[in-house]
Design a protein around this motif. Sequence first.
Motif, mmCIF file in Angstrom:
data_model
loop_
_atom_site.group_PDB
_atom_site.id
_atom_site.type_symbol
_atom_site.label_atom_id
_atom_site.label_comp_id
_atom_site.label_asym_id
_atom_site.label_seq_id
_atom_site.Cartn_x
_atom_site.Cartn_y
_atom_site.Cartn_z
ATOM 1 N N CYS A 204 0.827 -1.208 0.000
ATOM 2 C CA CYS A 204 0.000 0.000 0.000
ATOM 3 C C CYS A 204 0.861 1.258 0.000
ATOM 4 O O CYS A 204 1.926 1.292 0.619
ATOM 5 N N CYS A 205 0.373 2.279 -0.693
ATOM 6 C CA CYS A 205 1.066 3.566 -0.725
ATOM 7 C C CYS A 205 1.062 4.189 0.669
ATOM 8 O O CYS A 205 0.036 4.180 1.358
ATOM 9 N N LYS A 206 2.187 4.746 1.063
ATOM 10 C CA LYS A 206 2.303 5.312 2.406
ATOM 11 C C LYS A 206 1.550 6.645 2.543
ATOM 12 O O LYS A 206 1.362 7.132 3.659
ATOM 13 N N ILE A 211 -3.990 0.167 -2.041
ATOM 14 C CA ILE A 211 -3.123 -0.797 -2.714
ATOM 15 C C ILE A 211 -2.493 -0.160 -3.958
ATOM 16 O O ILE A 211 -3.123 0.633 -4.644
ATOM 17 N N PHE A 212 -1.231 -0.487 -4.204
ATOM 18 C CA PHE A 212 -0.509 0.108 -5.322
ATOM 19 C C PHE A 212 -1.112 -0.288 -6.667
ATOM 20 O O PHE A 212 -1.582 -1.415 -6.847
ATOM 21 N N ARG A 213 -1.079 0.660 -7.587
ATOM 22 C CA ARG A 213 -1.415 0.385 -8.984
ATOM 23 C C ARG A 213 -0.183 0.584 -9.860
ATOM 24 O O ARG A 213 0.083 -0.192 -10.748
ATOM 25 N N ASP A 214 0.550 1.668 -9.571
ATOM 26 C CA ASP A 214 1.750 1.993 -10.349
ATOM 27 C C ASP A 214 2.840 2.444 -9.379
ATOM 28 O O ASP A 214 3.140 3.629 -9.264
ATOM 29 N N PRO A 215 3.457 1.496 -8.674
ATOM 30 C CA PRO A 215 4.441 1.856 -7.647
ATOM 31 C C PRO A 215 5.775 2.312 -8.223
ATOM 32 O O PRO A 215 6.278 1.737 -9.191
ATOM 33 N N ILE A 217 9.756 3.820 -6.864
ATOM 34 C CA ILE A 217 10.636 3.897 -5.691
ATOM 35 C C ILE A 217 11.555 5.103 -5.808
ATOM 36 O O ILE A 217 11.984 5.480 -6.899
ATOM 37 N N THR A 218 11.838 5.738 -4.674
ATOM 38 C CA THR A 218 12.684 6.929 -4.641
ATOM 39 C C THR A 218 14.121 6.526 -4.315
ATOM 40 O O THR A 218 14.391 5.392 -3.895
ATOM 41 N N PRO A 219 15.066 7.426 -4.486
ATOM 42 C CA PRO A 219 16.464 7.121 -4.136
ATOM 43 C C PRO A 219 16.618 6.725 -2.667
ATOM 44 O O PRO A 219 17.584 6.029 -2.305
ATOM 45 N N CYS A 220 15.692 7.161 -1.814
ATOM 46 C CA CYS A 220 15.753 6.815 -0.388
ATOM 47 C C CYS A 220 15.203 5.419 -0.111
ATOM 48 O O CYS A 220 15.229 4.948 1.029
ATOM 49 N N GLY A 221 14.669 4.765 -1.146
ATOM 50 C CA GLY A 221 14.164 3.412 -0.978
ATOM 51 C C GLY A 221 12.708 3.327 -0.562
ATOM 52 O O GLY A 221 12.242 2.248 -0.172
ATOM 53 N N ILE A 222 11.984 4.427 -0.633
ATOM 54 C CA ILE A 222 10.566 4.430 -0.253
ATOM 55 C C ILE A 222 9.704 4.354 -1.512
ATOM 56 O O ILE A 222 9.986 5.034 -2.505
ATOM 57 N N TYR A 224 6.102 4.786 -3.497
ATOM 58 C CA TYR A 224 4.850 5.547 -3.510
ATOM 59 C C TYR A 224 4.053 5.197 -4.761
ATOM 60 O O TYR A 224 4.595 4.645 -5.724
ATOM 61 N N GLU A 225 2.775 5.539 -4.747
ATOM 62 C CA GLU A 225 1.966 5.483 -5.959
ATOM 63 C C GLU A 225 2.425 6.625 -6.866
ATOM 64 O O GLU A 225 2.532 7.769 -6.429
#
Length: 276
Positions: A204-206, A211-215, A217-222, A224-225
Amino acid sequence: MSSLAAKQAEILRQDGNTCFKKDRFAAAIEAYTEAITLCPNVPVYWTNRALCHLKRNDWKRVEEDCRQAVVLDHHSVKGHYMLGLALLQRKEYAEGVKELEKALDLGRSANPKGYMVEEIWQELATARYLTWEHESTKRSWKLQNLREACMAALKQKQFLDTSDREGFVDETAKFDRDQIEALGRVFDKAAVDDTPTEVPDYLCCKITLDIFRDPVITPCGITYERAVILDHLVKVGKFDPITREPLYASQLIPNLAIKEAVRAYLEKHGWAYKTD
């Protein structure tokens, strides 16, 4: 259909497209309607108008236009796709899923890497989960009603039988309890498969908790949708909402591992209940 009418209809379609790009949906609808009047057998005029109705959340008209579009062109990806979305709005989950599946199959055949294939897949994945959730809730209610009816019938039978076993009160009471407990265990086991499970947090998006549809990832490893984090970057600021580290759209990378995990989760909890 005369060539003159066809040319006029195409001019109206282009006018409609121009209005649509400017979010002038009423004007676009008017232009597409005139085009349809001139050339009612051209599917794209119907799907273009349906898209305008969709932007205005007029789902009844979306359904009407898309039904006409798929009659004219059984291979209309947009027609089946938007018809599926309209049916889901009416909670016609099984039929909505069928239309989205048809759109996905057609889209993959026409352009496997096209943007619509990804968009349709995301909507279909969510629709399949909603279908399972909806159907499992209905079955749970039916199971609960059946359980109560069976319990009531069993207790009634035990009450009527009591007079025949007056000399065996202790044994009768124990037998009654055993029967009720056994019946309860049967219904508890039957209910397990239809109990909606909580979606794991990592799927799930934070920000939205959906629930994710198009996840991504950021350079920090998090993770998001995509649409949500892009909206944050535009409206709030160029930073990660959790770590507060600088973040730019170009740094976002598709999280294929989470996407596959979502697909597997939905297949296990939703696709198994797909209606043929």
